[in-house]
Design a protein around this motif. Structure first.
Motif, PDB file in Angstrom:
ATOM      1  N   ALA A 190      93.441  93.641   8.710  1.00  0.00           N
ATOM      2  CA  ALA A 190      92.747  93.345   7.365  1.00  0.00           C
ATOM      3  C   ALA A 190      93.276  92.023   6.890  1.00  0.00           C
ATOM      4  O   ALA A 190      93.986  91.121   7.124  1.00  0.00           O
ATOM      5  CB  ALA A 190      94.471  94.423   6.976  1.00  0.00           C
ATOM      6  N   VAL A 191      92.599  91.923   5.809  1.00  0.00           N
ATOM      7  CA  VAL A 191      92.132  90.519   5.208  1.00  0.00           C
ATOM      8  C   VAL A 191      93.079  90.718   3.972  1.00  0.00           C
ATOM      9  O   VAL A 191      92.659  91.749   2.991  1.00  0.00           O
ATOM     10  CB  VAL A 191      90.649  90.497   4.400  1.00  0.00           C
ATOM     11  N   SER A 192      94.161  90.322   3.733  1.00  0.00           N
ATOM     12  CA  SER A 192      94.971  90.349   2.834  1.00  0.00           C
ATOM     13  C   SER A 192      95.473  89.616   1.842  1.00  0.00           C
ATOM     14  O   SER A 192      95.712  89.912   0.583  1.00  0.00           O
ATOM     15  CB  SER A 192      96.575  90.302   3.183  1.00  0.00           C
ATOM     16  N   GLY A 193      94.831  88.400   1.722  1.00  0.00           N
ATOM     17  CA  GLY A 193      94.962  87.280   0.160  1.00  0.00           C
ATOM     18  C   GLY A 193      93.492  86.472   0.521  1.00  0.00           C
ATOM     19  O   GLY A 193      92.752  86.139   1.260  1.00  0.00           O
ATOM     20  N   LEU A 194      93.218  86.561  -0.495  1.00  0.00           N
ATOM     21  CA  LEU A 194      91.470  85.603  -1.365  1.00  0.00           C
ATOM     22  C   LEU A 194      91.548  84.525  -1.928  1.00  0.00           C
ATOM     23  O   LEU A 194      92.462  84.619  -3.066  1.00  0.00           O
ATOM     24  CB  LEU A 194      90.475  86.696  -1.889  1.00  0.00           C
ATOM     25  N   SER A 195      91.669  82.906  -1.825  1.00  0.00           N
ATOM     26  CA  SER A 195      91.258  82.122  -3.220  1.00  0.00           C
ATOM     27  C   SER A 195      90.346  81.006  -3.250  1.00  0.00           C
ATOM     28  O   SER A 195      90.021  80.695  -2.111  1.00  0.00           O
ATOM     29  CB  SER A 195      92.793  81.660  -3.260  1.00  0.00           C
ATOM     30  N   PHE A 196      89.505  80.611  -4.325  1.00  0.00           N
ATOM     31  CA  PHE A 196      89.143  79.730  -4.503  1.00  0.00           C
ATOM     32  C   PHE A 196      89.183  78.564  -4.234  1.00  0.00           C
ATOM     33  O   PHE A 196      89.856  78.847  -5.560  1.00  0.00           O
ATOM     34  CB  PHE A 196      87.777  79.620  -5.084  1.00  0.00           C
ATOM     35  N   ARG A 197      89.330  77.595  -4.059  1.00  0.00           N
ATOM     36  CA  ARG A 197      89.694  76.333  -4.279  1.00  0.00           C
ATOM     37  C   ARG A 197      89.100  75.990  -5.623  1.00  0.00           C
ATOM     38  O   ARG A 197      88.016  75.713  -5.994  1.00  0.00           O
ATOM     39  CB  ARG A 197      89.941  75.006  -2.951  1.00  0.00           C
ATOM     40  N   LYS A 198      89.447  75.435  -6.512  1.00  0.00           N
ATOM     41  CA  LYS A 198      89.676  75.617  -7.719  1.00  0.00           C
ATOM     42  C   LYS A 198      88.522  74.307  -7.452  1.00  0.00           C
ATOM     43  O   LYS A 198      88.885  73.568  -7.740  1.00  0.00           O
ATOM     44  CB  LYS A 198      90.756  75.163  -9.332  1.00  0.00           C
ATOM     45  N   GLY A 199      87.039  74.039  -8.746  1.00  0.00           N
ATOM     46  CA  GLY A 199      86.135  73.268  -8.670  1.00  0.00           C
ATOM     47  C   GLY A 199      85.471  73.439  -7.195  1.00  0.00           C
ATOM     48  O   GLY A 199      83.970  72.457  -7.577  1.00  0.00           O
ATOM     49  N   THR A 200      85.773  74.428  -7.003  1.00  0.00           N
ATOM     50  CA  THR A 200      84.827  74.326  -5.365  1.00  0.00           C
ATOM     51  C   THR A 200      84.386  75.187  -5.309  1.00  0.00           C
ATOM     52  O   THR A 200      84.889  76.276  -5.758  1.00  0.00           O
ATOM     53  CB  THR A 200      84.962  73.554  -4.290  1.00  0.00           C
ATOM     54  N   HIS A 201      83.651  75.721  -3.462  1.00  0.00           N
ATOM     55  CA  HIS A 201      83.099  76.987  -3.260  1.00  0.00           C
ATOM     56  C   HIS A 201      84.265  76.995  -2.028  1.00  0.00           C
ATOM     57  O   HIS A 201      83.757  77.746  -1.564  1.00  0.00           O
ATOM     58  CB  HIS A 201      81.627  77.210  -2.928  1.00  0.00           C
ATOM     59  N   GLN A 202      84.920  76.368  -2.045  1.00  0.00           N
ATOM     60  CA  GLN A 202      85.991  76.134  -0.463  1.00  0.00           C
ATOM     61  C   GLN A 202      86.906  77.256  -0.755  1.00  0.00           C
ATOM     62  O   GLN A 202      87.408  78.257  -2.050  1.00  0.00           O
ATOM     63  CB  GLN A 202      86.472  74.901  -0.538  1.00  0.00           C
ATOM     64  N   LEU A 203      86.237  78.560  -0.121  1.00  0.00           N
ATOM     65  CA  LEU A 203      87.764  79.543  -0.128  1.00  0.00           C
ATOM     66  C   LEU A 203      88.472  79.477   0.714  1.00  0.00           C
ATOM     67  O   LEU A 203      87.929  79.667   2.504  1.00  0.00           O
ATOM     68  CB  LEU A 203      86.343  80.959   0.286  1.00  0.00           C
ATOM     69  N   TYR A 204      89.754  80.517   0.540  1.00  0.00           N
ATOM     70  CA  TYR A 204      90.576  80.464   1.522  1.00  0.00           C
ATOM     71  C   TYR A 204      90.562  81.766   1.786  1.00  0.00           C
ATOM     72  O   TYR A 204      91.001  82.745   0.906  1.00  0.00           O
ATOM     73  CB  TYR A 204      91.941  79.374   1.345  1.00  0.00           C
ATOM     74  N   SER A 205      91.338  82.477   2.831  1.00  0.00           N
ATOM     75  CA  SER A 205      91.696  83.485   3.175  1.00  0.00           C
ATOM     76  C   SER A 205      93.061  84.468   4.037  1.00  0.00           C
ATOM     77  O   SER A 205      93.182  82.852   4.964  1.00  0.00           O
ATOM     78  CB  SER A 205      90.428  84.531   4.182  1.00  0.00           C
ATOM     79  N   ALA A 206      94.112  85.233   3.656  1.00  0.00           N
ATOM     80  CA  ALA A 206      95.074  85.420   4.679  1.00  0.00           C
ATOM     81  C   ALA A 206      94.649  86.523   5.161  1.00  0.00           C
ATOM     82  O   ALA A 206      94.404  87.369   4.491  1.00  0.00           O
ATOM     83  CB  ALA A 206      96.220  85.454   3.542  1.00  0.00           C
ATOM     84  N   SER A 207      95.494  86.861   6.530  1.00  0.00           N
ATOM     85  CA  SER A 207      95.098  88.328   7.192  1.00  0.00           C
ATOM     86  C   SER A 207      96.847  88.371   7.955  1.00  0.00           C
ATOM     87  O   SER A 207      97.739  87.749   7.945  1.00  0.00           O
ATOM     88  CB  SER A 207      94.036  87.906   7.767  1.00  0.00           C
ATOM     89  N   HIS A 208      96.924  89.226   7.460  1.00  0.00           N
ATOM     90  CA  HIS A 208      97.902  90.303   8.793  1.00  0.00           C
ATOM     91  C   HIS A 208      97.405  89.835  10.263  1.00  0.00           C
ATOM     92  O   HIS A 208      98.798  89.864  10.970  1.00  0.00           O
ATOM     93  CB  HIS A 208      97.425  92.042   8.567  1.00  0.00           C
ATOM     94  N   ASP A 209      96.541  89.070  10.326  1.00  0.00           N
ATOM     95  CA  ASP A 209      96.726  88.872  11.834  1.00  0.00           C
ATOM     96  C   ASP A 209      97.380  87.692  12.182  1.00  0.00           C
ATOM     97  O   ASP A 209      97.055  86.591  12.770  1.00  0.00           O
ATOM     98  CB  ASP A 209      95.163  87.932  12.173  1.00  0.00           C
ATOM     99  N   ARG A 210      98.032  86.728  11.456  1.00  0.00           N
ATOM    100  CA  ARG A 210      98.811  85.438  10.945  1.00  0.00           C
ATOM    101  C   ARG A 210      98.215  84.177  10.083  1.00  0.00           C
ATOM    102  O   ARG A 210      99.209  83.890  10.260  1.00  0.00           O
ATOM    103  CB  ARG A 210      99.869  85.895  11.804  1.00  0.00           C
ATOM    104  N   CYS A 211      96.933  84.552   9.832  1.00  0.00           N
ATOM    105  CA  CYS A 211      96.109  83.187  10.250  1.00  0.00           C
ATOM    106  C   CYS A 211      94.987  83.229   8.307  1.00  0.00           C
ATOM    107  O   CYS A 211      95.598  83.993   7.761  1.00  0.00           O
ATOM    108  CB  CYS A 211      94.575  83.517  11.242  1.00  0.00           C
ATOM    109  N   VAL A 212      95.709  81.395   8.591  1.00  0.00           N
ATOM    110  CA  VAL A 212      95.046  81.018   7.458  1.00  0.00           C
ATOM    111  C   VAL A 212      92.869  80.928   8.133  1.00  0.00           C
ATOM    112  O   VAL A 212      93.393  80.327   8.830  1.00  0.00           O
ATOM    113  CB  VAL A 212      95.840  80.571   6.373  1.00  0.00           C
ATOM    114  N   LYS A 213      92.734  81.350   7.352  1.00  0.00           N
ATOM    115  CA  LYS A 213      91.109  81.137   7.533  1.00  0.00           C
ATOM    116  C   LYS A 213      90.728  80.392   6.075  1.00  0.00           C
ATOM    117  O   LYS A 213      91.012  80.236   5.321  1.00  0.00           O
ATOM    118  CB  LYS A 213      89.981  81.730   7.862  1.00  0.00           C
TER     119      LYS A 213
END
Length: 426
Positions: A190-213
């Motif tokens: 499951a994807v549990s967290g999302l956030s765009f880096r301010k001023g960019t279109h770079q997206l961070y995602s967090a998951s129950h798989d213990r990874c950040v992408k």
């Protein structure tokens, strides 16, 4: 543009000014631009940061600007419960929501898989767009999610909206039209967290798989994966710097990920599962856990600067007294004002005192149900809460009298002018 060139020249001419003088000049410059633009609402938080961006100030100013804190808590009065607007549309618990950068729209999602884009008008609360969900496995054919939507983020220019679901998918949307643009796959849970880096279109995602992408939304591209947490990641946030912070659930850690350096800092302080986290500014963050505690952190200290235990009180569960879980936290960026949510029948407002080393309770706002998401408007004139009969991640309790809804809470101000607190030596 020519105007930007003039700002750069002005900055070069005034290179001899002190940091305090430069900060004041940038604030005045930004406020003047707002007047020329014709905006009637001057942001409570952010003019110094925006002014810095417009003037192209070099990184050494970052710390000076970050130390200017807006004492909004001195201005906020307890909201009138009768002024809270309850917006209905989701059939199942609201799990997440965001406010557009211009404060004109609220985007919300729920366990029913629908994504709703709304433009809240003071008189009508008009709903502009509904994207229905589908059956699992049909996401490519249907526009919406086919499982619970758990998280959401909007880019700082308001162009892109990202949503993540329990079925491992991240969907990218055109925020203006609610048209789906792309689906990102790659997480294994499951994807549990999302956030765009301010001023960019770079997206961070967090998951129950213990990874950040890390993703590049404009290019529809995957960038890299970060490893480190020992349990499911429950939340994620970021601001302007090329880094993000995460809440590591039952591994008991908060982590700061420095993307370019490929390194991470580990913070410990809660006794339970750390379920939510938000950055207050570039130097501080707030987190909440199922042990009932709310923690304030400085990004240079491994232990909390302040910890409020049993922040929402105690409940009786199976004959035992247990603290109410903290299910949502929200700061008004670059201010000393926080909001926290649980299922204790109220949202609480807090003041970050003594240089973020103290949490002072300000007032309670009555709201029945699980507060699964909280966010302030950009200018701080209202707070939005996503309410559900159940917690966004499970069905441990069910509050039948709660309404699955989006609640808009107007924030009243005392008739005093905004003031800034600048620590000594800044």
């Amino acid at each position: 543009s020519p105007s930007f060139g003039r700002r750069r020249e002005a900055g070069e001419e005034e290179i001899e000014e002190t940091p305090q003088e430069k900060k004041l000049r940038l604030a005045k410059q930004y406020l003047e631009e707002l007047r020329q633009y014709g905006g009637s609402r001057v942001p409570i938080a952010g003019p110094l940061e925006r002014g810095r961006q417009l003037a192209g100030v070099l990184p050494p100013m970052e710390k000076v600007v970050a130390q200017a804190r807006i004492l909004l808590s001195l201005q906020v009065q307890p909201p009138d419960p009768t002024s809270i607007r309850v917006l209905r549309g989701h059939q199942l618990p609201v799990t997440c929501l965001v406010v557009s950068p211009d404060d004109r729209f609220i985007y919300s999602a729920s366990k029913d898989g629908t994504l709703i884009k709304c433009k809240w008008e003071v008189e009508s609360g008009k709903r502009l767009c509904v994207v229905p969900g589908g059956k699992k496995g049909t996401e490519e054919q249907n526009m919406g999610h086919a499982s619970h939507v758990l998280c959401m983020a909007i880019s700082s220019d308001g162009k892109y909206l990202a949503t993540g679901d329990r079925n491992k998918l991240i969907m990218i949307w055109d925020a203006a039209t609610c048209k789906r643009l792309h689906i990102f796959t790659g997480h294994h849970d499951a994807v549990s967290g999302l956030s765009f880096r301010k001023g960019t279109h770079q997206l961070y995602s967090a998951s129950h798989d213990r990874c950040v992408k890390v993703w590049d939304v404009a290019e529809n591209a995957y960038v890299e994966t970060l490893f480190g947490h020992q349990d499911v990641i429950m939340g994620l946030d970021s601001l302007s710097r090329e880094c993000c912070v995460t809440a590591g659930g039952r591994d008991g850690t908060v982590r700061l990920w420095k993307i370019p350096e490929e390194s991470q800092l580990v913070f410990c302080g809660h006794q339970g599962s750390i379920d939510c986290i938000q950055l207050i500014n570039e130097e501080h963050m707030v987190s909440g856990a199922d042990d009932g505690s709310v923690a304030l952190w400085g990004l240079t200290k491994k232990k909390p600067l302040a910890l409020a235990r049993q922040a929402h009180g105690m409940q009786e569960s199976q004959g035992l007294q247990q603290p109410y879980w903290i299910s949502a936290v929200a700061p008004l960026r670059n201010s000393d004002l926080l909001a926290t949510g649980s299922h204790s029948a109220s949202v609480k407002l807090w003041k970050c005192g003594e240089g973020f080393r103290k949490l002072e309770h300000l007032c309670d706002i009555p709201l029945v149900g699980f507060v699964n998401s909280l966010t302030f408007s950009a200018v701080g004139d209202f707070l939005v809460a996503g309410i559900g009969q159940e917690h966004r991640l499970g069905r441990w309790w069910r509050i039948k009298e709660a309404k699955n809804s989006v609640c808009i809470i107007p924030l009243r101000r005392r008739p005093t002018a905004p003031s800034s607190e600048v620590p000594d030596g800044s």
